[in-house]
Design a protein around this motif. Sequence first.
Motif, PDB file in Angstrom:
ATOM      1  N   ASP A 121     -17.104  38.780  -5.767  1.00  0.00           N
ATOM      2  CA  ASP A 121     -17.131  37.508  -6.316  1.00  0.00           C
ATOM      3  C   ASP A 121     -15.853  36.727  -5.887  1.00  0.00           C
ATOM      4  OD1 ASP A 121     -17.539  35.327  -8.063  1.00  0.00           O
ATOM      5  OD2 ASP A 121     -16.527  36.039  -9.815  1.00  0.00           O
ATOM      6  N   VAL A 122     -14.851  37.380  -5.682  1.00  0.00           N
ATOM      7  CA  VAL A 122     -13.435  36.718  -5.275  1.00  0.00           C
ATOM      8  C   VAL A 122     -13.054  36.888  -3.765  1.00  0.00           C
ATOM      9  CG1 VAL A 122     -12.391  36.732  -7.482  1.00  0.00           C
ATOM     10  CG2 VAL A 122     -12.126  38.716  -6.159  1.00  0.00           C
ATOM     11  N   SER A 129      -5.317  39.415  -1.336  1.00  0.00           N
ATOM     12  CA  SER A 129      -4.174  40.145  -2.052  1.00  0.00           C
ATOM     13  C   SER A 129      -4.079  41.672  -1.549  1.00  0.00           C
ATOM     14  CB  SER A 129      -4.814  40.170  -3.475  1.00  0.00           C
ATOM     15  OG  SER A 129      -6.035  40.726  -3.533  1.00  0.00           O
ATOM     16  N   SER A 132      -1.649  41.576   1.211  1.00  0.00           N
ATOM     17  CA  SER A 132      -0.494  41.446   1.029  1.00  0.00           C
ATOM     18  C   SER A 132       0.324  42.949   0.489  1.00  0.00           C
ATOM     19  CB  SER A 132      -0.257  40.580   0.292  1.00  0.00           C
ATOM     20  OG  SER A 132      -0.636  41.048  -1.330  1.00  0.00           O
ATOM     21  N   TYR A 136       4.244  46.877   1.793  1.00  0.00           N
ATOM     22  CA  TYR A 136       5.157  47.980   0.985  1.00  0.00           C
ATOM     23  C   TYR A 136       5.498  49.220   1.764  1.00  0.00           C
ATOM     24  CZ  TYR A 136       5.169  45.258  -3.322  1.00  0.00           C
ATOM     25  OH  TYR A 136       5.464  44.182  -4.095  1.00  0.00           O
TER      26      TYR A 136
ATOM     27  N   ASP B   2     -20.617  47.092 -18.812  1.00  0.00           N
ATOM     28  CA  ASP B   2     -20.244  48.280 -19.146  1.00  0.00           C
ATOM     29  C   ASP B   2     -18.797  48.720 -18.418  1.00  0.00           C
ATOM     30  OD1 ASP B   2     -21.438  48.211 -17.007  1.00  0.00           O
ATOM     31  OD2 ASP B   2     -22.315  50.078 -17.123  1.00  0.00           O
ATOM     32  N   PHE B  40      -0.811  47.282 -10.330  1.00  0.00           N
ATOM     33  CA  PHE B  40      -2.216  47.684  -9.582  1.00  0.00           C
ATOM     34  C   PHE B  40      -3.131  48.425 -10.716  1.00  0.00           C
ATOM     35  CE2 PHE B  40      -4.854  49.752  -6.512  1.00  0.00           C
ATOM     36  CZ  PHE B  40      -4.570  48.769  -5.437  1.00  0.00           C
ATOM     37  N   HIS B  52     -12.726  39.433 -12.469  1.00  0.00           N
ATOM     38  CA  HIS B  52     -12.306  39.822 -11.052  1.00  0.00           C
ATOM     39  C   HIS B  52     -11.046  38.954 -10.340  1.00  0.00           C
ATOM     40  CE1 HIS B  52     -16.416  41.510 -10.890  1.00  0.00           C
ATOM     41  NE2 HIS B  52     -15.671  42.521 -10.939  1.00  0.00           N
ATOM     42  N   LEU B  53     -11.297  37.618 -10.800  1.00  0.00           N
ATOM     43  CA  LEU B  53     -10.409  36.605 -10.394  1.00  0.00           C
ATOM     44  C   LEU B  53      -9.026  36.959 -10.730  1.00  0.00           C
ATOM     45  CD1 LEU B  53      -9.751  34.028  -8.791  1.00  0.00           C
ATOM     46  CD2 LEU B  53     -10.131  32.876 -11.017  1.00  0.00           C
ATOM     47  N   ALA B  56      -7.635  39.852  -8.853  1.00  0.00           N
ATOM     48  CA  ALA B  56      -7.325  39.650  -7.474  1.00  0.00           C
ATOM     49  C   ALA B  56      -5.858  38.797  -7.468  1.00  0.00           C
ATOM     50  CB  ALA B  56      -8.197  38.878  -6.660  1.00  0.00           C
ATOM     51  N   LEU B  57      -5.757  37.833  -8.737  1.00  0.00           N
ATOM     52  CA  LEU B  57      -4.562  37.205  -8.607  1.00  0.00           C
ATOM     53  C   LEU B  57      -3.273  38.105  -9.180  1.00  0.00           C
ATOM     54  CD1 LEU B  57      -5.749  33.676  -9.854  1.00  0.00           C
ATOM     55  CD2 LEU B  57      -5.149  34.209  -7.898  1.00  0.00           C
ATOM     56  N   ILE B  59      -2.872  41.229  -8.395  1.00  0.00           N
ATOM     57  CA  ILE B  59      -2.260  41.951  -7.072  1.00  0.00           C
ATOM     58  C   ILE B  59      -1.584  40.890  -6.168  1.00  0.00           C
ATOM     59  CG2 ILE B  59      -2.789  43.286  -5.234  1.00  0.00           C
ATOM     60  CD1 ILE B  59      -5.263  44.510  -6.710  1.00  0.00           C
ATOM     61  N   LEU B  60      -2.318  39.493  -5.808  1.00  0.00           N
ATOM     62  CA  LEU B  60      -2.013  38.656  -4.899  1.00  0.00           C
ATOM     63  C   LEU B  60      -0.250  38.154  -5.490  1.00  0.00           C
ATOM     64  CD1 LEU B  60      -2.758  37.038  -2.422  1.00  0.00           C
ATOM     65  CD2 LEU B  60      -3.565  35.363  -4.004  1.00  0.00           C
ATOM     66  N   TYR B  62       1.584  38.953  -8.538  1.00  0.00           N
ATOM     67  CA  TYR B  62       2.761  40.008  -8.870  1.00  0.00           C
ATOM     68  C   TYR B  62       3.006  41.119  -7.847  1.00  0.00           C
ATOM     69  CZ  TYR B  62       2.477  37.571 -13.394  1.00  0.00           C
ATOM     70  OH  TYR B  62       2.599  36.623 -14.081  1.00  0.00           O
ATOM     71  N   ALA B  63       2.159  41.934  -7.460  1.00  0.00           N
ATOM     72  CA  ALA B  63       2.293  43.030  -6.693  1.00  0.00           C
ATOM     73  C   ALA B  63       2.470  42.573  -5.208  1.00  0.00           C
ATOM     74  CB  ALA B  63       1.008  43.713  -6.560  1.00  0.00           C
ATOM     75  N   GLY B  64       1.863  41.522  -4.711  1.00  0.00           N
ATOM     76  CA  GLY B  64       1.845  41.074  -3.367  1.00  0.00           C
ATOM     77  C   GLY B  64       3.344  40.182  -3.036  1.00  0.00           C
ATOM     78  N   GLY B 134     -20.128  32.589 -11.307  1.00  0.00           N
ATOM     79  CA  GLY B 134     -18.942  33.495 -11.018  1.00  0.00           C
ATOM     80  C   GLY B 134     -17.810  32.890 -11.709  1.00  0.00           C
ATOM     81  N   ASN B 135     -16.866  33.906 -11.619  1.00  0.00           N
ATOM     82  CA  ASN B 135     -15.536  33.688 -12.473  1.00  0.00           C
ATOM     83  C   ASN B 135     -14.616  32.471 -11.909  1.00  0.00           C
ATOM     84  OD1 ASN B 135     -14.552  35.459 -14.583  1.00  0.00           O
ATOM     85  ND2 ASN B 135     -14.947  37.375 -13.213  1.00  0.00           N
ATOM     86  N   THR B 136     -14.776  32.480 -10.649  1.00  0.00           N
ATOM     87  CA  THR B 136     -13.580  31.771  -9.889  1.00  0.00           C
ATOM     88  C   THR B 136     -14.089  30.395 -10.116  1.00  0.00           C
ATOM     89  OG1 THR B 136     -13.596  33.496  -8.239  1.00  0.00           O
ATOM     90  CG2 THR B 136     -12.495  31.587  -7.652  1.00  0.00           C
ATOM     91  N   ARG B 137     -15.416  30.119  -9.946  1.00  0.00           N
ATOM     92  CA  ARG B 137     -16.067  28.745 -10.089  1.00  0.00           C
ATOM     93  C   ARG B 137     -15.931  28.234 -11.429  1.00  0.00           C
ATOM     94  NH1 ARG B 137     -19.243  26.081  -6.478  1.00  0.00           N
ATOM     95  NH2 ARG B 137     -19.670  28.155  -5.264  1.00  0.00           N
TER      96      ARG B 137
END
Lengths: 365, 176
Positions: A121-122, A129, A132, A136, B2, B40, B52-53, B56-57, B59-60, B62-64, B134-137
Amino acid sequence: MTAGMDLFEWSVMIGKVLFVAVVLLQVAPLMAWVERRGSALMQNRLGPNRIGPLGLFQSICDAIKFIFKEDTVPGHVEKFYWLLAPIVSLVPSFMTFLAIPIASSINLGDHTIHFQAANLDVGLLYVLSIGSLGVYGIIMAGWASNNKYSLLGSLRSSSQMISYELSLGLSIIGILMTFSSVQLSEIAAAQGQTLLQLGPLSIPKWGIFIQPLGFLIFTTAAFAETNRLPFDLPEGESEIVAGYHLEYGSMKFAVFMMAEYVNMFTASAMISTLYFGGWQMLPGMQSLLTLSGTSGLTYEWLRIVLELSSFFIKVIFFMWFFVWVRWTIPRFRYDQLMDLGWKAMLPLSLLNILATGALIYFKVI
Amino acid sequence: MDISPIAFYIFSVMAIAFSALVVLKKNPVASAFSLVMVFFCFAGIYALLDAHLVAALQILVYAGAITVLFIFVIMLLNADVPSFDIGRSHILVKILAGVAAVAVLAAFVWAFKNSAQIQPTGTFSAEKIQTLGGNTRVLSTLLFSEYILPFELTSVLLLAGIVGAVAIAKRKPSQQ
């Protein structure tokens, strides 16, 4: 992914993941050969040409050498993180490619096979992500090596990543605005429309024609993100010996090299998907398909084969482009790198968003 | 929707273990690496919840990005001096810290004591989000329609932060 997958769907899923893994594993040895022969071509040398046809088996010899070399661990390293670092840099590079569509879908009676390992979806955000995270491995390697040059290399790498990730992310927004989706499969499919019809010549709605500036920024930032020349300051040989992978030998060094080539492959695939239509067929292939005279399932499979080859031709072109640039343009100085990132690319990518917004508002695209 | 219990427990146990490592590691860079793993695992749990959004955010951003910045600053400042060896603290401080920890734990237990029965009560079910694209939209439509004012105000807040950082960086030594 969801409950209720039958045996066929499971095997298709496993097949897709295996296909991606096998393709990516071939990238590094092949590219090592292409890079060496390519650089030799550009510098009027011969390059490896002794083993196998055109020296193609040189990579096999290299691999054997890497595996059988003495595997030393220097005494002064942080052992755990030092051993972990090559793995950390390799894993994300393998994960990103899964979300990229390599062909459209085919209908087999009650099943539809999508030629994309994970249609998320993303999609685009997932690629960004996970991509990136690759830094590390480099940071960890440089820090755990307990070596000034290595640490300098990883410091350079982390600041470079932060600077260029901004432009990379912002340059994509133009594409998201024009195709109004973050799903890579939808973006690739939307590029099949016709943008302009000039007599017999139809120009497809590929990203490059709508977002030329975005393409330039994205490609430049992709070079910086993959640490390729002219942005390979994290390993600048003339200043910091080999940077972050200075203390690594044998197969551990080869793993870093593999990660670099796989990242390059993913970056090429992203450039093709976002700006060159992804699996959209190259000009002329559609008429070839019509001329083939097939129909039904044969026609469909032929279409998939043509789409796959279009996608991989585009990717291979950009892989060659990476090599081409590497042996053409000299390395930046560090302040030039930062100036380019913050003072040129960032304002340009913001301008690109503004211009795209205006064009959409006035219904030009 | 589930949630696979096995995946959930793997992610949560890992998240707790790595959070402990963030605090227990003597070396700040090693702590930061553990922090990446915590983010993660959180992203994994968000993905299990069909968000999912957010995953992804997570990770993008905070982690990235943020943790890379952390590590960059730690390395640049050469913060090798272990920040936890500040000598033995007073017995009263230890007791107060213990009480505070138990209080926080108790607050969480109280807050989540009936969470097994509570169902999501918002307007959006997982199926509705799917039909809406979907989530993003869904999230971006909401952000740019119903919540446009808070969203834009947040960006003004961030701008103020940037201006402040520039002002501090540009200050001449004589003005300090």
